[in-house]
Write an enzyme that holds these catalytic residues in place. Sequence first.
Site, short mmCIF file in Angstrom:
data_model
loop_
_atom_site.label_atom_id
_atom_site.label_comp_id
_atom_site.label_asym_id
_atom_site.label_seq_id
_atom_site.Cartn_x
_atom_site.Cartn_y
_atom_site.Cartn_z
N ASP A 47 -40.25 -7.71 33.57
CA ASP A 47 -39.98 -7.26 34.94
C ASP A 47 -39.84 -5.75 34.93
O ASP A 47 -39.01 -5.21 34.21
CB ASP A 47 -38.71 -7.92 35.47
CG ASP A 47 -38.54 -7.71 36.97
OD1 ASP A 47 -39.54 -7.42 37.66
OD2 ASP A 47 -37.39 -7.83 37.46
N HIS B 140 -36.45 1.50 45.91
CA HIS B 140 -35.51 0.48 45.46
C HIS B 140 -34.57 1.03 44.38
O HIS B 140 -33.35 0.85 44.45
CB HIS B 140 -36.27 -0.74 44.92
CG HIS B 140 -35.38 -1.76 44.27
ND1 HIS B 140 -34.52 -2.55 44.98
CD2 HIS B 140 -35.21 -2.10 42.96
CE1 HIS B 140 -33.86 -3.34 44.14
NE2 HIS B 140 -34.26 -3.09 42.92
N ARG C 278 -24.04 3.41 41.21
CA ARG C 278 -23.58 4.56 40.44
C ARG C 278 -23.24 5.79 41.27
O ARG C 278 -22.78 6.78 40.75
CB ARG C 278 -24.66 4.96 39.41
CG ARG C 278 -24.80 4.04 38.23
CD ARG C 278 -25.82 4.55 37.23
NE ARG C 278 -27.15 4.61 37.85
CZ ARG C 278 -28.00 3.56 37.87
NH1 ARG C 278 -27.64 2.44 37.32
NH2 ARG C 278 -29.18 3.67 38.45
N GLU D 55 -35.49 -10.87 45.31
CA GLU D 55 -36.17 -9.59 45.15
C GLU D 55 -37.64 -9.82 45.49
O GLU D 55 -38.30 -10.67 44.88
CB GLU D 55 -36.01 -9.03 43.74
CG GLU D 55 -34.60 -8.52 43.46
CD GLU D 55 -34.46 -7.74 42.15
OE1 GLU D 55 -35.28 -7.96 41.23
OE2 GLU D 55 -33.52 -6.92 42.07
N GLU E 168 -41.18 -9.14 45.06
CA GLU E 168 -42.00 -8.50 44.04
C GLU E 168 -43.40 -9.13 44.04
O GLU E 168 -43.62 -10.18 44.65
CB GLU E 168 -41.38 -8.69 42.63
CG GLU E 168 -39.92 -8.28 42.57
CD GLU E 168 -39.40 -8.08 41.15
OE1 GLU E 168 -40.22 -8.03 40.20
OE2 GLU E 168 -38.18 -7.96 41.00
N ASP F 77 -37.92 -12.61 42.43
CA ASP F 77 -37.03 -12.45 41.28
C ASP F 77 -35.59 -12.64 41.75
O ASP F 77 -34.86 -11.70 42.00
CB ASP F 77 -37.22 -11.05 40.68
CG ASP F 77 -36.36 -10.83 39.45
OD1 ASP F 77 -35.96 -11.82 38.83
OD2 ASP F 77 -36.08 -9.66 39.12
N GLN G 179 -24.81 -9.75 37.86
CA GLN G 179 -25.60 -8.62 37.35
C GLN G 179 -24.75 -7.35 37.22
O GLN G 179 -24.79 -6.65 36.22
CB GLN G 179 -26.78 -8.37 38.30
CG GLN G 179 -27.69 -7.23 37.87
CD GLN G 179 -28.76 -6.91 38.92
OE1 GLN G 179 -28.85 -7.56 39.96
NE2 GLN G 179 -29.57 -5.90 38.66
N LYS H 37 -30.24 -12.85 36.26
CA LYS H 37 -31.67 -12.99 36.58
C LYS H 37 -32.33 -14.22 35.95
O LYS H 37 -33.32 -14.71 36.48
CB LYS H 37 -32.43 -11.76 36.04
CG LYS H 37 -31.94 -10.43 36.57
CD LYS H 37 -32.62 -10.08 37.87
CE LYS H 37 -32.32 -8.65 38.27
NZ LYS H 37 -32.99 -8.30 39.52
N THR I 243 -38.61 -4.89 42.53
CA THR I 243 -38.46 -5.03 43.98
C THR I 243 -39.28 -3.97 44.71
O THR I 243 -39.21 -2.79 44.37
CB THR I 243 -36.98 -4.87 44.36
OG1 THR I 243 -36.24 -5.76 43.55
CG2 THR I 243 -36.75 -5.17 45.82
MN MN Z 1 -36.63 -7.65 39.60
#
Ligand code: MN
Length: 425
Positions: free
Chosen positions: A134, A141, A150, A207, A209, A241, A248, A261, A357
């Site tokens: 992945d 994203h 963060r 997600e 994707e 996803d 997480q 995940k 994503t």
């Molecule tokens: Mn992903």
Amino acid sequence: MTLQQAKELQSWVPIPNDSDFPLFNLPLGVFSRDGEAVSCGTRIGDTAIDLSALQQLGYFDAIDLPDDVFMQDTLNDFIALGKDIHRAWRKEMMVLFSADEGRLRDNEAHRVDALFNVREVEMMMPVFVQDYTDFYSSKEHATNVGIMFRGKENALMPNWLHIPVGYHGRASSIVVSGVDLHRPKGQQLPADADAPVYGPCKMMDFELEMAFITTEGKPLGHRIKVEEAEDYIFGMVVFNDWSARDIQKWEYVPLGPFLGKNFGSSISPWIVTLDALEIFRSNSPEQSPQPLPYLQGKKDATFDINLQVDIEPQGCEATTVCRSNFKYLYWSMAQQLAHHTVNGCNINAGDMMASGTISGPTEDSYGSMLELSWKGTKPLTMKDGSERKFLQDNDTVIMKAHCEQDGFRLGFGEVRSTILPAIND
Ligand code: MN
């Protein structure tokens, strides 16, 4: 073939106006009938075509195909044959199913053997996925998630603009559209707590994707160069996803995603080949700073693919929560594959590489609930008036992808699956 030629390609198989599956598409998949007869197949309009039946009836005699290559429960063997064979097959199919070609059109017994309504077949996993990677290739994203996890100053890590960042995921929990998943359980650190708790995920997310599926690669030690990378990409699917955000967030430092995940990912059942997507080629975003030479490829390295995510609460109409586009991705598939193998890492036929994503620049183009509800601070309203910060039990997530230009449409269909309540054990 040009867009105009693709548009003019008429088939004797009926094709509804808004279909994702014109004769030019010819996606590949695996389906079963009556729960047993399994075959590789393709689709035109709402007709599923049994390729193993066509091969047995002699329609592919002009192509150098191994016996029974389609009489399999995965496409891996066909994919491993390489692009020359895939293209010969595609050409043969376009002739056989074109409006003025009578060989199969006028042979009722053969049609009964090989052609089925898509509602009569059950789609299965199209490939055996030996390895799954992945990536994390949407700048929008990565920036959004970075800000939330963060803070603004450290949103994009220093490597992000130089490396198509990725991680090795769990291949065996990839499932096909229609397979439902249970809400995962695991450790989470509640806000302001100093010790973790264990229980059902409270921040269940999708997600948006897309993933590409590779052909047979090179031996260990050899790299696939960026300019040849597309030769090693068979086709693409839509990829959900699933992500447990609370799990997480607590686990991801220092080694990245793990139990948040690996409980499941869902794919659309039909693999659309790059040859079918070719007429929708598009430029990737400008890259600054310029990447290292081994990552410098052609400008038009991506495809214009419209993406959409709907949430369907139990017993309620679906609400569209996101519209995005594959072309927003900062890193192209060719760059991802060149990077993946630059150290001599091998790839196999049927490996799956997801994009990360795919968020766009606007708030309604964000490809996850985490971003759409901005960590739960801006709930989304469903058509039944209920609100969603994250997914609730029995919510169905539907992702669709299609290309459209000058009234010509070609697409992937959808990936649909429901989040069932956590198993109480
Ligand atoms: Mn992903």
